[in-house]
Design an enzyme around this catalytic site. Structure first.
Site, PDB file in Angstrom:
ATOM      1  N   ARG A  17      26.861  29.788 -15.609  1.00 34.25           N
ATOM      2  CA  ARG A  17      27.498  30.032 -16.610  1.00 34.25           C
ATOM      3  C   ARG A  17      26.783  30.804 -17.870  1.00 34.25           C
ATOM      4  NH1 ARG A  17      27.649  25.826 -20.496  1.00 34.25           N
ATOM      5  NH2 ARG A  17      26.305  24.317 -19.318  1.00 34.25           N
ATOM      6  N   TYR A 157      13.624  23.396 -29.752  1.00 33.21           N
ATOM      7  CA  TYR A 157      13.995  24.670 -29.221  1.00 33.21           C
ATOM      8  C   TYR A 157      13.255  25.759 -29.701  1.00 33.21           C
ATOM      9  CZ  TYR A 157      17.611  28.106 -27.597  1.00 33.21           C
ATOM     10  OH  TYR A 157      18.049  29.249 -27.024  1.00 33.21           O
ATOM     11  N   LYS A 161      10.686  27.873 -27.086  1.00 32.24           N
ATOM     12  CA  LYS A 161      10.792  29.336 -26.986  1.00 32.24           C
ATOM     13  C   LYS A 161       9.867  30.128 -27.346  1.00 32.24           C
ATOM     14  CE  LYS A 161      14.930  29.174 -25.179  1.00 32.24           C
ATOM     15  NZ  LYS A 161      15.359  29.627 -23.721  1.00 32.24           N
TER      16      LYS A 161
HETATM   17  P1  NAP Z   1      24.855  28.313 -21.578  1.00 33.30           P
HETATM   18  O1  NAP Z   1      26.005  28.971 -21.621  1.00 33.30           O
HETATM   19  O2  NAP Z   1      24.914  27.008 -22.232  1.00 33.30           O
HETATM   20  O3  NAP Z   1      24.296  27.772 -19.984  1.00 33.30           O
HETATM   21  C1  NAP Z   1      23.456  27.202 -19.688  1.00 33.30           C
HETATM   22  C2  NAP Z   1      23.220  27.436 -18.119  1.00 33.30           C
HETATM   23  O4  NAP Z   1      21.770  26.674 -17.838  1.00 33.30           O
HETATM   24  C3  NAP Z   1      24.082  26.874 -17.422  1.00 33.30           C
HETATM   25  O5  NAP Z   1      24.351  27.682 -16.057  1.00 33.30           O
HETATM   26  C4  NAP Z   1      23.559  25.463 -16.919  1.00 33.30           C
HETATM   27  O6  NAP Z   1      23.816  24.952 -15.720  1.00 33.30           O
HETATM   28  C5  NAP Z   1      22.051  25.852 -16.747  1.00 33.30           C
HETATM   29  N1  NAP Z   1      21.315  24.507 -16.921  1.00 33.30           N
HETATM   30  C6  NAP Z   1      21.001  24.011 -17.956  1.00 33.30           C
HETATM   31  N2  NAP Z   1      20.237  22.792 -17.910  1.00 33.30           N
HETATM   32  C7  NAP Z   1      19.541  22.997 -16.319  1.00 33.30           C
HETATM   33  C8  NAP Z   1      18.819  22.464 -15.698  1.00 33.30           C
HETATM   34  N3  NAP Z   1      17.923  21.440 -15.993  1.00 33.30           N
HETATM   35  N4  NAP Z   1      18.376  22.958 -14.524  1.00 33.30           N
HETATM   36  C9  NAP Z   1      19.148  24.109 -13.893  1.00 33.30           C
HETATM   37  N5  NAP Z   1      19.980  24.835 -14.587  1.00 33.30           N
HETATM   38  C10 NAP Z   1      20.286  24.300 -16.091  1.00 33.30           C
HETATM   39  O7  NAP Z   1      23.810  28.728 -22.221  1.00 33.30           O
HETATM   40  P2  NAP Z   1      23.512  30.391 -22.388  1.00 33.30           P
HETATM   41  O8  NAP Z   1      23.829  30.699 -23.953  1.00 33.30           O
HETATM   42  O9  NAP Z   1      24.071  31.225 -21.157  1.00 33.30           O
HETATM   43  O10 NAP Z   1      21.786  30.538 -22.442  1.00 33.30           O
HETATM   44  C11 NAP Z   1      21.005  30.900 -21.432  1.00 33.30           C
HETATM   45  C12 NAP Z   1      19.660  31.394 -21.839  1.00 33.30           C
HETATM   46  O11 NAP Z   1      19.538  32.079 -22.972  1.00 33.30           O
HETATM   47  C13 NAP Z   1      19.066  29.759 -22.366  1.00 33.30           C
HETATM   48  O12 NAP Z   1      17.665  29.798 -22.255  1.00 33.30           O
HETATM   49  C14 NAP Z   1      19.260  29.935 -23.901  1.00 33.30           C
HETATM   50  O13 NAP Z   1      17.992  29.446 -24.683  1.00 33.30           O
HETATM   51  C15 NAP Z   1      19.204  31.451 -24.107  1.00 33.30           C
HETATM   52  N6  NAP Z   1      19.562  31.904 -25.294  1.00 33.30           N
HETATM   53  C16 NAP Z   1      20.818  32.013 -25.700  1.00 33.30           C
HETATM   54  C17 NAP Z   1      21.298  32.388 -26.800  1.00 33.30           C
HETATM   55  C18 NAP Z   1      22.704  32.339 -26.961  1.00 33.30           C
HETATM   56  O14 NAP Z   1      22.707  32.867 -28.575  1.00 33.30           O
HETATM   57  N7  NAP Z   1      23.609  31.922 -26.392  1.00 33.30           N
HETATM   58  C19 NAP Z   1      20.450  33.012 -27.898  1.00 33.30           C
HETATM   59  C20 NAP Z   1      19.068  33.046 -27.443  1.00 33.30           C
HETATM   60  C21 NAP Z   1      18.637  32.579 -26.171  1.00 33.30           C
HETATM   61  P3  NAP Z   1      25.134  23.852 -15.423  1.00 33.30           P
HETATM   62  O15 NAP Z   1      26.119  24.234 -16.402  1.00 33.30           O
HETATM   63  O16 NAP Z   1      25.325  24.032 -13.831  1.00 33.30           O
HETATM   64  O17 NAP Z   1      24.353  22.503 -15.648  1.00 33.30           O
END
Ligand code: NAP
Length: 249
Positions: A17, A157, A161
């Site tokens: 995702r 968090y 990070k």
């Molecule tokens: P997201 O849409 O919630 O997706 C999270 C992904 O991580 C999903 O594919 C989920 O897989 C996977 N995941 C969660 N726990 C896991 C585990 N224990 N083992 C393997 N896979 C796992 O989040 P996102 O927004 O794309 O975020 C991705 C990264 O970017 C994260 O590290 C987040 O902290 C960072 N980030 C995001 C933002 C933002 O604004 N969105 C900002 C800064 C940093 P399943 O669904 O298959 O469980």
């Protein structure tokens, strides 16, 4: 497609995702063979594999909990057996369990540290073996701007990070002599499931502080990953690239 990642094998955690799935798509479009993990979204993982296979990409999904050390070792062995090597590792899997400090449970703290920080150690520790054999590689850790600036309600968090940034610099110093690079990306506010829950009032406040006056898209983070994964960035290591619309300026 420019073929920037032709003949390279990439492993992306949390590819089912959000930002992870955008990275998988971009990497495949640039000619990489892509292994990615999922945990609780098997249907989304299968759909992504089918979509990219139809376009001729070599992509495979693995169910693997990035927070588990032994499971990460088994994953790296499986990917190496299937693809022969690992050139690029993207530590993207992450979760949030937000709460104010005085209300934060031990469970919320531990869970975020395990999934967001320990996972980066787990995967890097095991994938490095293949990179050392190949005398080259690129590790990309997905941090966050809150790891640099902090954020009320996200002490767990932000700590995870910020930890990623120190880890990135240390690994860069340790394996640089083998031509293995390690960089971090610090996304700002990106539209995914993770930020979906934020109320409009919060979003407005955020937007006012973003010079580009909009939220970011997952693909905009993926494009920065292509740069750091490719030979366009061969002399860049130990750095943090912010993809945040100028939020941290
Ligand atoms: P997201 O849409 O919630 O997706 C999270 C992904 O991580 C999903 O594919 C989920 O897989 C996977 N995941 C969660 N726990 C896991 C585990 N224990 N083992 C393997 N896979 C796992 O989040 P996102 O927004 O794309 O975020 C991705 C990264 O970017 C994260 O590290 C987040 O902290 C960072 N980030 C995001 C933002 C933002 O604004 N969105 C900002 C800064 C940093 P399943 O669904 O298959 O469980």
């Amino acid at each position: 497609m420019m073929g920037l990642l032709k003949d390279k094998v990439a492993l992306v955690t949390g590819g089912s995702r959000g930002i992870g799935s955008a990275i998988v798509r971009r990497f495949a479009a640039e000619g990489a063979s892509v292994a990615f993990t999922y945990l609780s979204s098997p249907d989304k993982a299968t759909a992504l594999c089918d979509e990219l296979a139809a376009g001729g990409g070599r992509v495979k999904a693995y169910r693997s909990d990035a927070a588990l050390f032994d499971e990460s070792e088994a994953l790296v062995e499986a990917v190496t057996a299937d693809f022969g090597r690992i050139d690029i590792l993207v530590n993207n899997a992450g979760i949030t369990r937000d709460n104010l400090m005085l209300r934060m449970t031990e469970e919320q703290w531990d869970e975020v540290i395990r999934v967001d920080l320990k996972s980066v150690f787990n995967l890097t520790r095991h994938a490095l073996k293949s990179m050392l054999r190949n005398r080259g590689g690129s590790i990309i850790n997905i941090g966050s701007v809150v790891g640099v600036f902090g954020n009320a309600g996200q002490a767990n968090y932000s700590a995870a990070k910020a930890g990623i940034l120190g880890f990135t610099k240390s690994v860069a110093k340790e394996v640089g002599s083998r031509q293995i690079r390690c960089n971090a990306i610090a996304p700002g506010f990106i539209e995914t499931d993770m930020t979906h829950g934020l109320d409009d009032k919060n979003k407005e406040a955020f937007l006012a502080g973003i010079p580009l006056r909009r939220l970011g898209q997952a693909d905009e983070v993926a494009q920065a990953c292509v740069f750091l994964a490719s030979d366009l960035s061969l002399y860049i290591t130990g750095q943090t690239l912010s993809v945040c619309g100028g939020l941290n300026t």
